[in-house]
Design an enzyme around this catalytic site. Structure first.
Site, mmCIF file in Angstrom:
data_model
loop_
_atom_site.group_PDB
_atom_site.id
_atom_site.type_symbol
_atom_site.label_atom_id
_atom_site.label_comp_id
_atom_site.label_asym_id
_atom_site.label_seq_id
_atom_site.Cartn_x
_atom_site.Cartn_y
_atom_site.Cartn_z
ATOM 1 N N LYS A 1 -6.209 -6.385 10.657
ATOM 2 C CA LYS A 1 -6.361 -5.370 9.620
ATOM 3 C C LYS A 1 -7.832 -5.010 9.456
ATOM 4 O O LYS A 1 -8.712 -5.743 9.896
ATOM 5 C CB LYS A 1 -5.839 -5.916 8.281
ATOM 6 C CG LYS A 1 -4.348 -6.049 8.182
ATOM 7 C CD LYS A 1 -3.954 -6.484 6.771
ATOM 8 C CE LYS A 1 -2.450 -6.717 6.660
ATOM 9 N NZ LYS A 1 -1.645 -5.506 6.872
ATOM 10 N N ARG B 1 8.650 -9.436 8.871
ATOM 11 C CA ARG B 1 10.035 -9.354 9.347
ATOM 12 C C ARG B 1 10.354 -10.508 10.295
ATOM 13 O O ARG B 1 11.501 -10.922 10.399
ATOM 14 C CB ARG B 1 10.280 -7.990 9.989
ATOM 15 C CG ARG B 1 9.437 -7.716 11.190
ATOM 16 C CD ARG B 1 9.377 -6.234 11.537
ATOM 17 N NE ARG B 1 8.470 -5.492 10.641
ATOM 18 C CZ ARG B 1 8.234 -4.189 10.720
ATOM 19 N NH1 ARG B 1 8.857 -3.457 11.619
ATOM 20 N NH2 ARG B 1 7.395 -3.601 9.877
#
Ligand code: BES
Ligand code: MN
Ligand code: ZN
Length: 492
Positions: free
Chosen positions: A268, A342
């Protein structure tokens, strides 16, 4: 903090300030009108001069000149009409109490004249309790006023149980916010498991904590893959309240517990990482919710499952391009290591199914796309089951904890297609929140399932959204407790 529902006229409340709700554009009525009369028309004068418009986040203190027992009157807005749902009402009270504390009031009376209905007592108390949360608790020398006592009037007598339940739920929400705020060097995956241990210990719940060895033995390689870049060992925990002793549905509340999300090798940006200590909000919600569910002895079997790990960039970190097979048996091409939520949830859902869950609800700070879709004002939901979604929608409304369902159109399945594995973990940029949900759907074995993406609804970092409190919000906790109550009551 103490909270009381009294049947005392507001002018006699023994408090520092009496807070009076104003609904935008609506005439004064009931207790507010009576207070206005006792104060020589003070409230109507302020309203007439346009100095208060009854909007949420509009809070105005006025001296009472000894004409009522409280030293101050606190006018606050709640909005009006169809604007005024449970979430708005709670947040309006949150902001009012925050202002009251800034003014230094320790004992606060709240006057619930019309237009608030009797059913809204819970919303008022929960909102006030949330407003009493101290976000600066870790600052040395911080001297923010804490609210010691809340006296609510206008809802009639015999509301003690309702007030106690609302106080409990408000405090449970605040615990989620406190955990969201814990620095990631303190709240490691093992520390998060420690919170689970405490909850389980408090109520004597079944508890299971899997570490790296057990995870390897169970084939939970999707979770292990995410954890590979971190020096902190992962934890997969499950605690269960057996409120129905094995009869009826068995609800699993599954939470994403990434204690820090750097993005992994798909790193990020620095700003993108700033709030990633709170990437465990889903885990915090399911632990706090189970605490309430167990304390209330709900006649329902409910398990909380938490997948706890960091997502880091250490030498053993997983790479974009890796293919990993988790406990559910499907192969996943890791196309983006930042789509880690996920992956860990897939294994957590598999654990829940292995342990006999019949209904699945997962909560996760899963996608930035959830914020693109709904901003901070509500949780993005997807579901494969009309009945469970129907209950969830009702629970969200009753709890004042919004959720809005997005569709799972079959066309989106193409977004999960990999050339070399069963699935890829990141889509192609469109329908991001749905795509993440659809990935999870591949692991629920057609059980009734609701996915709640709280990425944006659980933390407000937007200064312009003044009617939503700043910082951690604990979203989802009230919703899932209410959902468990509906399920326990057999509303299905
Ligand atoms: N934890 C983030 C999602 C997130 C973003 C939460 C902003 C709170 C605020 C999640 O793990 C993530 O990085 N998601 C990616 C998925 C993408 C790579 C497919 C995202 O949303 O960008
Ligand atoms: Mn990520
Ligand atoms: Zn994440």
């Amino acid at each position: 903090m103490r909270a009381l529902a009294l049947d005392v006229p507001p002018q006699q409340l023994a408090v520092d300030a009496v807070a009076v709700a104003l609904a935008g554009g609506q005439p004064l009525a009931g207790a507010a009108l009576e207070l206005d009369r006792l104060l020589g028309g003070l409230i109507s004068e302020v309203l007439g001069a346009g100095e208060h418009r009854g909007r949420p986040n509009e809070v105005l203190p006025l001296p009472t000149g000894g004409r009522i027992s409280a030293r101050r009157l606190l006018l606050y807005g709640v909005g009006s009409g169809s604007d005024l749902d449970g979430q708005r009402l709670r947040y309006a009270h949150h902001e009012m109490v925050r202002a009251a504390r800034n003014y230094g009031y320790r004992r606060l009376g709240v006057v619930c004249a019309p237009p608030l209905s009797a059913g809204q007592l819970g919303a008022v108390v929960e909102g006030c309790v949330m407003g009493a949360w101290e976000r600066r608790s870790r600052q040395t020398g911080s001297r923010a006023t804490s609210l010691d006592e809340l006296q609510v009037t206008g809802f009639g007598t015999g509301r003690g149980d309702d007030v106690a339940a609302a106080l409990q739920m408000g405090e449970a929400t605040n615990r989620v916010r406190e955990w969201q705020n814990l620095p990631p060097n303190e709240l490691t995956p093992d520390a998060l498991a420690g919170i689970g241990r405490e909850v389980a210990g408090r109520h004597g719940l079944d508890l299971e904590v899997l570490g790296p060895d057990e995870l390897r033995a169970g084939g939970y390689r999707l979770l292990l893959g995410v954890a590979a870049g971190s020096a902190q060992p992962p934890r997969l925990l499950r605690l269960e309240h057996r409120g129905a002793g094995g009869s009826g549905p068995r609800l699993a509340l599954v939470g994403k517990g990434i204690t820090f999300d750097s993005g992994g090798l798909s790193l990020k940006t620095a700003t993108g990482m700033e709030t990633m200590k709170a990437d465990m909000a889903g885990a915090a919600v399911v632990l706090s919710a189970l605490d309430v569910i167990a304390a209330r002895r709900l006649p329902l079997d409910v398990m909380a499952v938490v997948a706890a790990t960091e997502n880091m960039t250490g030498p053993a970190a997983q790479r974009p391009g890796d293919v990993v097979v988790g406990a559910g048996g499907k192969s996943v091409e890791i196309t983006n290591t930042d789509a880690e939520g996920r992956l860990v949830l897939a294994d957590a859902l598999t654990l829940a199914l292995r342990r006999g869950a019949t209904h699945l609800v997962d909560l996760a700070t899963l996608t930035g796309a959830a914020g693109t879709a709904l901003g901070h004002a509500g949780t993005v939901a997807v579901s494969n089951d009309e009945e469970l979604w129907g209950l969830t929608e009702r629970a969200a409304e009753l709890a004042g904890d919004r959720a809005w369902r997005l569709p799972l159109y079959p066309e989106y399945r193409g977004l999960l297609r990999s050339r070399i594995a069963d699935l890829r973990n990141s889509g192609y940029g469109e329908a991001g929140a749905i795509c993440a949900g659809m990935f999870l759907e591949q692991f629920v074995e057609n059980r009734p399932w609701v996915h709640l993406d709280i990425a944006a609804s659980s933390w407000n970092d937007n200064d312009d959204l003044t009617s939503i409190p700043r910082g951690p919000l604990g979203s989802g906790a009230r919703l899932v407790v209410k959902l468990a109550e509906l399920l326990a009551a057999g509303d299905r």
